[in-house]
Design a protein around this motif. Structure first.
Motif, PDB file in Angstrom:
ATOM      1  N   VAL A 209       0.970  -1.383   0.030  1.00  0.00           N
ATOM      2  CA  VAL A 209      -0.013  -0.108   0.069  1.00  0.00           C
ATOM      3  C   VAL A 209       0.810   1.185  -0.169  1.00  0.00           C
ATOM      4  CG1 VAL A 209      -1.966   1.112   1.065  1.00  0.00           C
ATOM      5  CG2 VAL A 209      -1.801  -1.261   1.296  1.00  0.00           C
ATOM      6  N   ARG A 210       0.705   2.271  -0.779  1.00  0.00           N
ATOM      7  CA  ARG A 210       1.285   3.583  -0.882  1.00  0.00           C
ATOM      8  C   ARG A 210       1.284   4.417   0.411  1.00  0.00           C
ATOM      9  NH1 ARG A 210       2.805   5.533  -5.714  1.00  0.00           N
ATOM     10  NH2 ARG A 210       0.736   4.553  -6.676  1.00  0.00           N
ATOM     11  N   THR A 211       2.175   3.985   1.438  1.00  0.00           N
ATOM     12  CA  THR A 211       2.092   4.339   2.555  1.00  0.00           C
ATOM     13  C   THR A 211       3.622   4.781   3.044  1.00  0.00           C
ATOM     14  OG1 THR A 211       2.461   2.388   3.785  1.00  0.00           O
ATOM     15  CG2 THR A 211       0.116   3.084   3.459  1.00  0.00           C
ATOM     16  N   PRO A 212       3.906   5.515   4.097  1.00  0.00           N
ATOM     17  CA  PRO A 212       5.386   5.775   4.578  1.00  0.00           C
ATOM     18  C   PRO A 212       6.209   4.392   4.598  1.00  0.00           C
ATOM     19  CG  PRO A 212       3.863   7.283   5.471  1.00  0.00           C
ATOM     20  CD  PRO A 212       3.133   6.482   4.851  1.00  0.00           C
ATOM     21  N   MET A 213       5.485   3.455   5.153  1.00  0.00           N
ATOM     22  CA  MET A 213       6.076   2.198   5.328  1.00  0.00           C
ATOM     23  C   MET A 213       6.784   1.593   3.846  1.00  0.00           C
ATOM     24  SD  MET A 213       4.753  -1.458   6.898  1.00  0.00           S
ATOM     25  CE  MET A 213       4.409  -0.766   8.609  1.00  0.00           C
ATOM     26  N   PHE A 214       5.677   1.884   3.050  1.00  0.00           N
ATOM     27  CA  PHE A 214       5.931   1.191   1.452  1.00  0.00           C
ATOM     28  C   PHE A 214       7.195   2.237   1.014  1.00  0.00           C
ATOM     29  CE2 PHE A 214       5.518   1.848  -3.259  1.00  0.00           C
ATOM     30  CZ  PHE A 214       5.760   0.451  -3.336  1.00  0.00           C
ATOM     31  N   GLU A 215       7.216   3.390   1.330  1.00  0.00           N
ATOM     32  CA  GLU A 215       8.336   4.230   0.688  1.00  0.00           C
ATOM     33  C   GLU A 215       9.500   3.722   1.513  1.00  0.00           C
ATOM     34  OE1 GLU A 215       7.143   8.385   1.807  1.00  0.00           O
ATOM     35  OE2 GLU A 215       5.691   8.201   0.209  1.00  0.00           O
ATOM     36  N   GLU A 216       9.693   3.427   2.730  1.00  0.00           N
ATOM     37  CA  GLU A 216      10.630   2.919   3.454  1.00  0.00           C
ATOM     38  C   GLU A 216      11.358   1.506   2.950  1.00  0.00           C
ATOM     39  OE1 GLU A 216      13.865   2.280   6.027  1.00  0.00           O
ATOM     40  OE2 GLU A 216      12.888   4.201   5.413  1.00  0.00           O
ATOM     41  N   GLU A 217      10.210   0.659   2.561  1.00  0.00           N
ATOM     42  CA  GLU A 217      10.607  -0.598   1.912  1.00  0.00           C
ATOM     43  C   GLU A 217      11.059  -0.304   0.303  1.00  0.00           C
ATOM     44  OE1 GLU A 217       8.998  -5.061   1.135  1.00  0.00           O
ATOM     45  OE2 GLU A 217       7.496  -3.534   1.749  1.00  0.00           O
ATOM     46  N   CYS A 218      10.862   0.735  -0.076  1.00  0.00           N
ATOM     47  CA  CYS A 218      11.519   1.122  -1.527  1.00  0.00           C
ATOM     48  C   CYS A 218      12.954   1.486  -1.349  1.00  0.00           C
ATOM     49  CB  CYS A 218      10.546   2.162  -2.252  1.00  0.00           C
ATOM     50  SG  CYS A 218       9.071   1.461  -2.987  1.00  0.00           S
ATOM     51  N   ARG A 219      13.304   2.276  -0.141  1.00  0.00           N
ATOM     52  CA  ARG A 219      14.497   2.639   0.107  1.00  0.00           C
ATOM     53  C   ARG A 219      15.233   1.534   0.196  1.00  0.00           C
ATOM     54  NH1 ARG A 219      17.551   3.538   3.959  1.00  0.00           N
ATOM     55  NH2 ARG A 219      16.382   2.799   5.430  1.00  0.00           N
ATOM     56  N   ARG A 220      14.758   0.600   1.080  1.00  0.00           N
ATOM     57  CA  ARG A 220      15.448  -0.582   1.563  1.00  0.00           C
ATOM     58  C   ARG A 220      15.594  -1.692   0.427  1.00  0.00           C
ATOM     59  NH1 ARG A 220      13.354  -2.862   7.470  1.00  0.00           N
ATOM     60  NH2 ARG A 220      13.228  -0.683   8.286  1.00  0.00           N
ATOM     61  N   VAL A 221      14.810  -1.526  -0.516  1.00  0.00           N
ATOM     62  CA  VAL A 221      14.777  -2.627  -1.741  1.00  0.00           C
ATOM     63  C   VAL A 221      14.461  -1.614  -3.074  1.00  0.00           C
ATOM     64  CG1 VAL A 221      13.879  -4.712  -2.583  1.00  0.00           C
ATOM     65  CG2 VAL A 221      13.815  -4.310  -0.256  1.00  0.00           C
ATOM     66  N   PRO A 222      15.517  -0.922  -3.555  1.00  0.00           N
ATOM     67  CA  PRO A 222      15.119   0.071  -4.657  1.00  0.00           C
ATOM     68  C   PRO A 222      14.504  -0.377  -5.878  1.00  0.00           C
ATOM     69  CG  PRO A 222      17.397   0.030  -3.756  1.00  0.00           C
ATOM     70  CD  PRO A 222      16.747  -1.028  -3.047  1.00  0.00           C
ATOM     71  N   GLN A 223      14.592  -1.952  -6.031  1.00  0.00           N
ATOM     72  CA  GLN A 223      13.894  -2.766  -7.093  1.00  0.00           C
ATOM     73  C   GLN A 223      12.408  -2.798  -6.893  1.00  0.00           C
ATOM     74  OE1 GLN A 223      16.435  -3.872  -5.386  1.00  0.00           O
ATOM     75  NE2 GLN A 223      16.127  -6.243  -5.250  1.00  0.00           N
ATOM     76  N   MET A 224      11.891  -2.518  -5.685  1.00  0.00           N
ATOM     77  CA  MET A 224      10.449  -2.841  -5.531  1.00  0.00           C
ATOM     78  C   MET A 224       9.509  -2.234  -6.375  1.00  0.00           C
ATOM     79  SD  MET A 224       8.145  -4.329  -3.826  1.00  0.00           S
ATOM     80  CE  MET A 224       9.176  -4.992  -2.585  1.00  0.00           C
TER      81      MET A 224
END
Length: 276
Positions: A209-224
């Motif tokens: 879901v497009r939330t701050p948690m997802f943004e953090e996951e994209c930072r940790r996993v750039p290919q997300m």
């Protein structure tokens, strides 16, 4: 449609988060009389937005702090709701945390495991327990559905916002996956014990879901983002308002027959792999 209008009082726990905020705004638009916004911090901004969007002229909104891991704090939140509004018709648990770091099972920190489960699993248990007690003491209600007449909707509806990780595992997130699987148990156990009192307990399980948690996951996993583009038919994360709409349905008169259910929002990903 009359079946998707709400005419009661709601508690939204995790109201300052991406999903919780949208739940509060959606419920205000749907016609609730009042909302108690609860989170670790209060949010005057979310409260003002709900007041602006509210379709019920008698709408009232209150914001409070709550620590979902603390029994007294949760009980105080529920007491405040009952004292302010007289009853609780809907409760949405829209809070949660991710793991501190993505590591294999054997490297998982016991401290992080305890932290994540305290919030993601104990939290829904404590809130559902306290809200369920309040609902047990109140009378069932009927709603006017216009051309469909009046319908008994029971004493209340509780929705746990969980995750697709309640249904499948993902690598490197032992505490998170475990906590979300446990929310399924909390949901079903509450549903079976409360059902004779006409109190419904369900859960919503979205993928990303497009939330701050997802943004953090994209930072940790750039290919997300690229991965989502490949595996998801909608080629994007789920929007918070889409999760809120599912919560609205489960609290609405249309879902009176839905209890102990897992509503999965996954764009079909869990059906199986797409070939070709």
């Amino acid at each position: 449609m009359a079946q998707f209008k709400l005419d009661g009082v709601a508690i939204v726990v995790g109201a300052t988060g991406g999903i919780g905020r949208e739940v509060a705004l959606t419920f205000a638009e749907a016609g609730v009389k009042g909302i108690l916004l609860a989170d670790l911090v209060t949010s005057a901004e979310v409260a003002e937005q709900t007041k602006f969007l509210a379709s019920n002229p008698a709408f009232k909104c209150l914001s409070t702090r709550v620590d979902v891991t603390d029994v007294a704090s949760v009980d105080d939140m529920v007491k405040l709701a009952v004292e302010t509004f007289g009853r609780i018709d809907y409760c949405v648990n829209a809070f949660g945390v991710d793991v501190a770091e993505y590591v294999p099972f054997q490297q998982t920190s016991p401290e992080d495991y305890d932290r994540v489960l305290a919030i993601n699993t104990k939290g829904p248990f404590l809130v559902t327990r306290a809200v369920g007690r309040a609902m047990l003491s109140q009378k069932p209600v009927q709603v006017d559905l216009g051309r469909l007449g009046h319908r008994d909707v029971g004493r209340g509806s509780i929705v746990n916002v969980s995750s697709a990780a309640a249904l499948v595992a993902v690598p490197g997130k032992v505490p998170y996956v475990t906590s979300k699987h446990a929310v399924t148990g909390v949901t079903k156990a509450a549903a079976i014990d409360f059902k004779s009192a006409c109190i419904r307990v369900n859960q919503v399980c979205p993928t990303w879901v497009r939330t701050p948690m997802f943004e953090e996951e994209c930072r940790r996993v750039p290919q997300m983002p690229e991965l989502l583009n490949k595996i998801s038919p909608i080629k994007r994360p789920i929007e918070p308002d889409e999760v809120a709409a599912a919560c609205l349905y489960l609290c609405s008169p249309s879902a009176v027959s839905v209890n102990g259910h897992t509503l999965t929002l996954d764009t079909g990903l869990l059906v199986g792999p797409t070939i070709g």
